[in-house]
Design a protein around this motif. Structure first.
Motif, PDB file in Angstrom:
ATOM      1  N   VAL A  30       1.083  -0.656   0.157  1.00 56.95           N
ATOM      2  CA  VAL A  30      -0.324  -0.146   0.047  1.00 56.95           C
ATOM      3  C   VAL A  30       0.760   1.165  -0.085  1.00 56.95           C
ATOM      4  O   VAL A  30       0.518   2.689  -0.996  1.00 56.95           O
ATOM      5  N   TRP A  31       1.848   1.444   0.706  1.00 63.58           N
ATOM      6  CA  TRP A  31       2.556   2.752   1.046  1.00 63.58           C
ATOM      7  C   TRP A  31       3.772   2.327  -0.077  1.00 63.58           C
ATOM      8  O   TRP A  31       3.758   3.759  -1.002  1.00 63.58           O
ATOM      9  N   PHE A  32       3.999   1.401  -1.093  1.00 60.26           N
ATOM     10  CA  PHE A  32       4.466   1.870  -1.967  1.00 60.26           C
ATOM     11  C   PHE A  32       3.103   2.148  -3.527  1.00 60.26           C
ATOM     12  O   PHE A  32       4.744   3.154  -4.037  1.00 60.26           O
ATOM     13  N   LEU A  33       2.249   1.591  -3.340  1.00 61.47           N
ATOM     14  CA  LEU A  33       1.953   2.127  -4.600  1.00 61.47           C
ATOM     15  C   LEU A  33       0.500   3.475  -4.439  1.00 61.47           C
ATOM     16  O   LEU A  33       1.157   3.988  -5.284  1.00 61.47           O
ATOM     17  N   MET A  34       1.250   3.511  -2.948  1.00 65.52           N
ATOM     18  CA  MET A  34       0.682   5.472  -3.120  1.00 65.52           C
ATOM     19  C   MET A  34       1.750   6.045  -3.455  1.00 65.52           C
ATOM     20  O   MET A  34       1.350   7.431  -3.910  1.00 65.52           O
ATOM     21  N   ALA A  35       3.094   6.110  -2.600  1.00 61.69           N
ATOM     22  CA  ALA A  35       4.228   6.851  -2.821  1.00 61.69           C
ATOM     23  C   ALA A  35       4.231   6.533  -4.085  1.00 61.69           C
ATOM     24  O   ALA A  35       4.023   7.622  -4.946  1.00 61.69           O
ATOM     25  N   VAL A 155      -5.971   3.116  -2.677  1.00 59.44           N
ATOM     26  CA  VAL A 155      -4.924   1.648  -2.703  1.00 59.44           C
ATOM     27  C   VAL A 155      -4.891   2.083  -0.988  1.00 59.44           C
ATOM     28  O   VAL A 155      -5.085   1.040  -1.006  1.00 59.44           O
ATOM     29  N   PHE A 156      -5.270   3.170  -0.801  1.00 59.72           N
ATOM     30  CA  PHE A 156      -5.504   3.311   1.005  1.00 59.72           C
ATOM     31  C   PHE A 156      -6.548   2.775   1.771  1.00 59.72           C
ATOM     32  O   PHE A 156      -6.649   2.218   2.634  1.00 59.72           O
ATOM     33  N   GLY A 157      -7.765   2.914   1.021  1.00 63.71           N
ATOM     34  CA  GLY A 157      -8.822   1.907   1.530  1.00 63.71           C
ATOM     35  C   GLY A 157      -9.026   0.769   0.900  1.00 63.71           C
ATOM     36  O   GLY A 157      -9.025  -0.160   1.894  1.00 63.71           O
ATOM     37  N   GLY A 159      -5.865  -1.873   1.127  1.00 61.89           N
ATOM     38  CA  GLY A 159      -5.620  -1.375   2.185  1.00 61.89           C
ATOM     39  C   GLY A 159      -6.275  -1.879   3.377  1.00 61.89           C
ATOM     40  O   GLY A 159      -5.962  -2.772   4.067  1.00 61.89           O
ATOM     41  N   ALA A 160      -6.626  -0.757   3.863  1.00 60.57           N
ATOM     42  CA  ALA A 160      -7.444  -0.582   4.939  1.00 60.57           C
ATOM     43  C   ALA A 160      -8.339  -2.064   5.349  1.00 60.57           C
ATOM     44  O   ALA A 160      -8.492  -2.791   6.282  1.00 60.57           O
ATOM     45  N   ILE A 161      -9.222  -2.009   3.820  1.00 55.80           N
ATOM     46  CA  ILE A 161      -9.734  -2.870   4.308  1.00 55.80           C
ATOM     47  C   ILE A 161      -9.937  -4.371   4.049  1.00 55.80           C
ATOM     48  O   ILE A 161      -9.413  -5.581   5.397  1.00 55.80           O
ATOM     49  N   ALA A 162      -8.416  -4.915   3.487  1.00 52.33           N
ATOM     50  CA  ALA A 162      -7.421  -5.913   4.276  1.00 52.33           C
ATOM     51  C   ALA A 162      -6.896  -6.304   5.793  1.00 52.33           C
ATOM     52  O   ALA A 162      -7.049  -7.185   5.627  1.00 52.33           O
ATOM     53  N   ARG A 163      -6.391  -5.535   5.549  1.00 52.61           N
ATOM     54  CA  ARG A 163      -5.897  -5.410   7.297  1.00 52.61           C
ATOM     55  C   ARG A 163      -7.061  -5.495   8.378  1.00 52.61           C
ATOM     56  O   ARG A 163      -7.169  -5.967   9.016  1.00 52.61           O
ATOM     57  N   ALA A 164      -8.486  -4.723   7.780  1.00 50.49           N
ATOM     58  CA  ALA A 164      -9.456  -5.218   8.855  1.00 50.49           C
ATOM     59  C   ALA A 164     -10.020  -6.585   8.495  1.00 50.49           C
ATOM     60  O   ALA A 164     -10.194  -7.480   9.663  1.00 50.49           O
ATOM     61  N   ARG A 165      -9.840  -7.256   7.733  1.00 47.21           N
ATOM     62  CA  ARG A 165     -10.120  -8.945   7.473  1.00 47.21           C
ATOM     63  C   ARG A 165      -9.204  -9.417   7.573  1.00 47.21           C
ATOM     64  O   ARG A 165      -9.825 -10.303   8.575  1.00 47.21           O
ATOM     65  N   LEU A 166      -7.653  -8.970   7.491  1.00 47.23           N
ATOM     66  CA  LEU A 166      -7.002  -9.414   8.537  1.00 47.23           C
ATOM     67  C   LEU A 166      -7.111  -9.759   9.942  1.00 47.23           C
ATOM     68  O   LEU A 166      -7.138 -10.882  10.832  1.00 47.23           O
ATOM     69  N   GLU A 167      -7.565  -8.580  10.345  1.00 43.84           N
ATOM     70  CA  GLU A 167      -8.079  -8.727  11.892  1.00 43.84           C
ATOM     71  C   GLU A 167      -8.791  -9.065  12.527  1.00 43.84           C
ATOM     72  O   GLU A 167      -8.902  -9.863  13.481  1.00 43.84           O
TER      73      GLU A 167
END
Length: 190
Positions: A30-35, A155-157, A159-167
């Motif tokens: 996510v950070w790579f794609l955002m940057a 991209v950030f969104g 990533g946030a969805i992916a992290r929420a699913r992992l959580e």
């Protein structure tokens, strides 16, 4: 702080779960794609907009025209944000031919009034004066920033969805493990 402590998710750890490793890769991606994606998109947009404005400045030039009919008085909800109204004008093109067309003029002008209009490289009326250099740079920067955000926000969104699913998966595993351990501790008191 040592480098091994900073990169704790990368080393072998008996408490590390698969979700931890996946989350680390998701955050890096996510950070790579955002940057990188945002920067490239923003720069391409800035160059494209600046090129368009430079083309306008190179090909548009002012010509004197004559208003053919009285321009209507300024009315609420007019034709443009600066209060100009639609009017019919006649002008002589660079090749010497007489042309006529519609453009925005000052409100209340009488027929026969001289107005300055902008002509493009083909002798057609341009909708407006070319954007100035300083204003063009500012607008290009704003468009570039908006384009970078248009890439970064989804991209950030994601990533946030992916992290929420992992959580959610992590918490589900915790629940399963507590159910197994809880039985070994004996009967519940409540």
């Amino acid at each position: 702080m040592s480098s091994t402590k900073r990169l704790w998710r990368w080393r072998s750890n008996p408490l590390r779960r698969q979700e931890d490793v996946i989350e680390t890769w998701v955050v890096l991606a996510v950070w790579f794609l955002m940057a990188i994606g945002g920067a490239i998109t923003g720069l391409v947009t800035v160059r494209s907009v600046e090129h368009e404005y430079a083309e306008q400045r190179a090909h548009r030039h002012p010509v004197q025209a004559v208003l053919l009919a009285d321009a209507p008085p300024r009315i609420a909800g007019g034709w443009s944000t600066d209060g100009r109204v639609q009017g019919t004008v006649r002008w002589t093109a660079a090749d010497g031919t007489s042309r006529s067309g519609h453009t925005l003029v000052g409100p209340g002008l009488e027929a026969g009034a001289r107005v300055t209009v902008w002509e493009d490289g083909q002798g057609r009326l341009a909708p407006s004066a070319p954007t100035g250099s300083a204003e063009g740079h500012l607008e290009a920067a704003l468009f570039g920033g908006a384009a970078a955000l248009a890439v970064a926000v989804p991209v950030f969104g994601a990533g946030a969805i992916a992290r929420a699913r992992l959580e959610q998966r992590r918490m589900a595993h915790w629940d399963q493990e507590w159910d197994l351990i809880g039985r070994q501790w004996g009967p519940k008191t409540s």
